[in-house]
Design a protein around this motif. Sequence first.
Motif, short mmCIF file in Angstrom:
data_model
loop_
_atom_site.label_atom_id
_atom_site.label_comp_id
_atom_site.label_asym_id
_atom_site.label_seq_id
_atom_site.Cartn_x
_atom_site.Cartn_y
_atom_site.Cartn_z
N LEU A 15 14.56 -6.66 10.07
CA LEU A 15 15.46 -5.08 9.60
C LEU A 15 15.68 -5.39 7.65
O LEU A 15 16.65 -6.47 7.84
CB LEU A 15 16.32 -4.38 10.34
N LEU A 16 15.00 -4.93 7.19
CA LEU A 16 15.62 -4.76 5.62
C LEU A 16 16.65 -3.97 5.42
O LEU A 16 16.46 -2.19 4.93
CB LEU A 16 14.40 -4.55 4.63
N LYS A 17 17.95 -4.18 5.07
CA LYS A 17 18.76 -2.93 4.10
C LYS A 17 18.23 -2.67 2.71
O LYS A 17 18.45 -4.04 1.60
CB LYS A 17 19.74 -3.53 4.64
N LEU A 18 17.88 -2.10 1.68
CA LEU A 18 18.07 -1.78 0.39
C LEU A 18 19.34 -0.50 -0.06
O LEU A 18 19.65 0.29 0.44
CB LEU A 18 16.60 -0.98 0.26
N THR A 35 11.29 -1.76 -11.03
CA THR A 35 11.93 -2.54 -10.03
C THR A 35 11.43 -2.16 -7.63
O THR A 35 11.48 -3.12 -7.11
CB THR A 35 13.02 -2.30 -9.71
N CYS A 36 11.00 -0.70 -8.24
CA CYS A 36 10.48 -0.19 -6.94
C CYS A 36 9.42 -0.64 -6.61
O CYS A 36 8.99 -0.40 -5.72
CB CYS A 36 11.21 1.84 -7.04
N ILE A 37 8.53 -0.19 -7.70
CA ILE A 37 7.49 -1.15 -7.96
C ILE A 37 6.97 -2.76 -6.82
O ILE A 37 6.45 -2.89 -5.93
CB ILE A 37 6.82 -0.90 -8.56
N ASP A 38 7.84 -3.42 -7.60
CA ASP A 38 8.15 -4.72 -7.20
C ASP A 38 8.79 -5.09 -5.35
O ASP A 38 8.00 -5.88 -5.09
CB ASP A 38 9.47 -5.36 -8.34
N ILE A 43 7.51 -6.54 0.19
CA ILE A 43 6.94 -5.48 1.34
C ILE A 43 5.85 -5.69 1.76
O ILE A 43 6.19 -6.29 2.75
CB ILE A 43 7.85 -4.31 1.95
N LYS A 44 5.19 -5.60 0.76
CA LYS A 44 3.81 -4.95 1.55
C LYS A 44 3.30 -6.94 1.74
O LYS A 44 3.03 -7.68 2.09
CB LYS A 44 2.66 -4.98 0.24
N GLU A 45 3.66 -8.02 1.16
CA GLU A 45 4.07 -9.46 0.93
C GLU A 45 4.78 -10.38 2.44
O GLU A 45 3.45 -10.96 3.37
CB GLU A 45 4.44 -10.45 0.00
N VAL A 46 5.02 -9.21 2.94
CA VAL A 46 6.13 -9.67 4.79
C VAL A 46 5.09 -8.94 5.70
O VAL A 46 5.18 -9.83 6.14
CB VAL A 46 7.84 -9.02 4.55
N VAL A 47 4.76 -7.64 5.32
CA VAL A 47 3.51 -7.60 6.01
C VAL A 47 2.69 -7.89 6.41
O VAL A 47 2.10 -8.22 8.20
CB VAL A 47 3.93 -5.36 6.10
N ASP A 48 1.70 -8.17 5.56
CA ASP A 48 0.54 -8.59 5.46
C ASP A 48 1.35 -10.18 5.92
O ASP A 48 0.00 -11.15 6.04
CB ASP A 48 -0.08 -9.13 4.28
N GLN A 97 1.62 3.38 -2.03
CA GLN A 97 0.43 2.76 -3.65
C GLN A 97 -0.15 1.04 -3.24
O GLN A 97 -0.82 1.13 -3.98
CB GLN A 97 1.26 3.04 -5.13
N THR A 98 1.04 0.34 -2.78
CA THR A 98 0.28 -1.10 -2.21
C THR A 98 -0.90 -0.45 -0.80
O THR A 98 -0.97 -2.14 -1.01
CB THR A 98 1.52 -1.58 -1.96
N GLY A 99 -0.63 0.51 -0.45
CA GLY A 99 -1.76 0.47 0.96
C GLY A 99 -0.49 0.02 2.57
O GLY A 99 -1.96 0.16 3.12
N LEU A 100 -0.02 0.64 2.25
CA LEU A 100 0.53 0.07 3.33
C LEU A 100 1.23 1.79 3.90
O LEU A 100 1.02 2.23 3.24
CB LEU A 100 2.05 -0.45 3.56
N LYS A 101 0.86 1.54 5.37
CA LYS A 101 1.79 3.06 6.33
C LYS A 101 2.71 2.71 6.26
O LYS A 101 3.05 1.55 6.91
CB LYS A 101 0.36 2.79 7.75
N THR A 102 3.26 4.11 6.18
CA THR A 102 4.95 3.67 6.57
C THR A 102 5.46 5.32 7.55
O THR A 102 4.48 5.91 7.43
CB THR A 102 5.23 4.17 5.24
N LYS A 103 6.20 5.26 7.65
CA LYS A 103 6.84 6.46 8.43
C LYS A 103 8.52 6.44 7.82
O LYS A 103 9.06 5.52 8.39
CB LYS A 103 6.53 5.97 9.90
N VAL A 104 8.66 7.92 7.77
CA VAL A 104 10.39 7.66 7.50
C VAL A 104 10.15 8.86 8.98
O VAL A 104 10.76 9.64 9.45
CB VAL A 104 10.66 8.91 6.00
N PHE A 105 11.55 8.27 9.03
CA PHE A 105 12.47 8.19 10.24
C PHE A 105 13.84 8.90 9.94
O PHE A 105 14.93 8.40 9.09
CB PHE A 105 12.96 7.19 11.59
N THR A 106 14.03 10.06 10.36
CA THR A 106 15.77 11.22 9.98
C THR A 106 16.06 10.85 11.37
O THR A 106 15.27 11.54 12.42
CB THR A 106 15.72 12.29 9.30
#
Length: 146
Positions: A15-18, A35-38, A43-48, A97-106
């Motif tokens: 669980l990453l807190k930004l 900064t956001c692209i970095d 995050i992609k590196e961790v997921v991969d 944009q890095t190729g990850l699939k994301t979902k936003v939960f509210t």
Amino acid sequence: MRCKMKDIKDMKRILLKLSGEALAGPNKRGFDEATCIDVARQIKEVVDSGVQVAIVIGGGNFWRGRTSEHMDRTKADQIGMLATVMNCIYVADMCRQTGLKTKVFTPFVCGDFIAVGQADTGDVDINVFNGNREQFNDYKKEHCIK
């Protein structure tokens, strides 16, 4: 602080807190795209590497409601929640944009986003919380501590 891959390689999920301020970079407000692209690349590196990632993002780059002496606390928190939604949408797009699939939960109905209880999809889960420790702790128990 940058985490080294060797530090997380044995983890199943994180669980990453930004903070919102981190997304602002040297600008201190709004978004710093570099900064956001970095952040998205990290995050992609961790997921991969096979680690599941859930992200909680603050909204301090847009709103600090507790510093207002003339506003109702509930209203200030509501504005802060909208700031976190904006940050989640932005980070989700950077990750896509890095190729990850994301979902936003509210925790509330908000367009096409998903209710928090439906998390743990195998994608990168990006969560909107309003600083409510009880809500955050419930999420950790349900989705991170297994």
